[in-house]
Design an enzyme around this catalytic site. Structure first.
Site, PDB file in Angstrom:
ATOM      1  CB  SER A 275     -91.414 -24.998  -3.809  1.00 22.74           C
ATOM      2  OG  SER A 275     -90.648 -26.303  -4.005  1.00 22.74           O
TER       3      SER A 275
ATOM      4  CG  ASP B   3     -95.910 -31.084  -1.102  1.00 19.33           C
ATOM      5  OD1 ASP B   3     -95.386 -31.630  -1.885  1.00 19.33           O
ATOM      6  OD2 ASP B   3     -95.713 -29.780  -0.802  1.00 19.33           O
TER       7      ASP B   3
END
Length: 482
Positions: free
Chosen positions: A283, A430
């Protein structure tokens, strides 16, 4: 079948409309609440700490100090701070999203007149440009503006020794041994967890966690599941980023890309004498991984990115503002979007949440142990609890949003100037960073191998499949070495 498709389409459109209407109402209320909390915290800060604390609600203003320090941001471009002093503070880029976050009501009002003004603006710009060309006066703008809060935060850093006030946590931050242990140490370095090979290290692997997380994201999942062969060959280094976990959380830091990279270099690369290494990042950590890889392009063996946040801005769009709207769309559904929107748009509401959760994390840990009967390791929750609002707020804006215009340049350098393998993993479901981001990276770096993991999201792409992922990483490192 056609009737079912039409019905599904109607339901989807209705749901989207309801979501937008309710979101508008909720976030309009939050705009007002954040305004009220702004003054509430000013009063509390003054009562508890005997001084007003700066926030980013104040408007931007010109600022050129008389002490040899110039703190500016270019009007209409990327916001920068130039500090001229004997301490040689580097040029630091500050995201304009820190202090340019229009309320939902104002955005709706502006969009109403957007099309009307568009033709007028284009016509005016064309006339002015023609006049400047005729008169030979075409030059760049010399007007600079900067948010006053940034000036206040940096005044104590330039050319001065860090004060004790910058070490002592604020009243709204936790002061427990875990969160504040760094302040009693003489070493201003990140917390680093080292595992794997010790004596006969052949290669190093650096793990970089994501936003509001910690090194435990790796040490509790992957480290125990690497094979004995990998542990005898590779040295694993996972660390808590500046402001998170057990790493330093200075109250005067702006948590810029330069500050994060500097701490990684000092605490990991230099302290552990790292030469050739692989990078695994998740991320937000992917942004730092790209910046680190570009700087040490001759030393990186492989680059593994998990859910990289890369949203190429459309032509004419401000990259930082576009990134903020994509990451935090100000919608109440899905819930993860609601959470990121609170964290990104509302400085004082997010500080209140940190006050309730992070400062009192010991209570929440106790409750979690009681509820689970101490059956599970709460490392994910601990990573979420152990940070300060100052660290989270500035890291979110200065790294995720502020580097939006830089990522494309990093990817170009990875493509053209580096030969290391690039592998990207992304969870199909996601909701934090959509799968399209990984394909955006692949479009910039064609040799990148994208692996979409079915039925996994932002966290379960690792958690829950740690054994399989450990094997996949070992295969990547082996192929890179061969």
């Amino acid at each position: 079948m056609a009737l079912m498709d039409e019905t599904r389409s109607v339901v989807t459109r209705t749901g989207r409309f309801v979501n937008e209407v309710i979101s508008f109402i909720i976030f309009s209320i939050l705009d007002i609440l954040d305004f009220i909390l702004c003054y509430t915290f000013k009063v509390l800060d003054f009562v508890v700490e005997a001084e007003w604390k700066p926030c980013y609600c104040s408007s931007a203003k010109e600022a050129i100090t008389s002490s040899g320090k110039i703190l500016v941001s270019e009007q209409g471009g990327s916001k920068k701070i130039v500090c001229l002093s004997s301490s040689k503070i580097q040029l630091e880029e500050i995201s304009d999203t820190l202090y340019t976050r229009p309320s939902l009501v104002s955005e709706v009002s502006k969009s109403t007149f957007k099309e009307i003004k568009k033709l007028k603006v284009e016509t005016t710009t064309m006339i002015q440009s023609c006049e400047k060309i005729k008169k030979g006066r075409v030059r760049s703008s010399s007007t600079f503006t900067v948010n006053s809060t940034i000036v206040e935060m940096l005044q104590g850093k330039v050319g001065q020794v860090q004060s004790q006030h910058c070490i002592i946590p604020r009243w709204s931050d936790c002061d427990c041994n875990t969160c504040n242990s760094w302040s009693s140490s003489c070493k201003d370095t990140l917390f680093v967890k080292v595992d794997g090979a010790r004596d006969n290290v052949q290669e190093d692997v650096i793990f970089i966690h994501g936003f509001i997380s910690s090194s435990a994201f790796w040490t509790e999942t992957l480290f125990p599941n690497f094979s004995e062969s990998a542990k005898s060959k590779y040295r694993f280094l996972a660390f808590d980023l500046l402001g998170f976990g057990r790493s330093p959380k200075p109250t005067d830091s702006l948590y810029t890309l330069g500050e994060h990279l500097n701490m990684i270099e000092r605490s990991v690369l230099e302290s552990h004498k790292v030469k050739s290494f692989h990078i695994v990042a998740h991320s937000l950590g992917c942004i730092l991984a790209l910046a680190l890889a570009v700087k040490y392009k001759g030393s990186v063996k492989s680059l593994t990115l998990l859910a990289p946040p890369y949203f190429p801005a459309p032509e004419g769009e401000n990259a930082t503002q576009y990134m903020m709207r994509r990451v935090a769309p100000r919608r109440i559904w899905p819930l993860i979007s609601f959470g990121t929107s609170i964290a990104c748009w509302y400085e004082h509401i997010s500080r209140t949440i940190c006050l309730l959760i992070c400062k009192n994390h010991r209570i929440w840990e106790f409750i979690a142990k009681v509820v689970t009967r101490n059956r599970i390791r709460t490392y994910l929750m601990e990573g979420f609890w152990c940070h300060t609002h100052n660290a989270a707020w500035h890291t979110l804006h200065n790294i995720i949003c502020g580097t939006a215009a830089k990522i494309e340049g990093y990817l170009d350098k990875v493509k053209n100037n580096m030969k290391c393998s690039v592998t990207i993993f992304h969870g199909r479901y996601d909701e934090v960073i959509p799968v399209e981001c990984s394909y955006n990276v692949q479009a910039k770096v064609p040799r990148a191998n994208v692996k979409v993991i079915e039925n996994k999201d932002h966290i379960t792409i690792v958690v829950g499949r740690q054994k399989a992922f450990a094997r996949e990483l070992e295969e990547i490192w082996k192929n890179a070495s061969d």
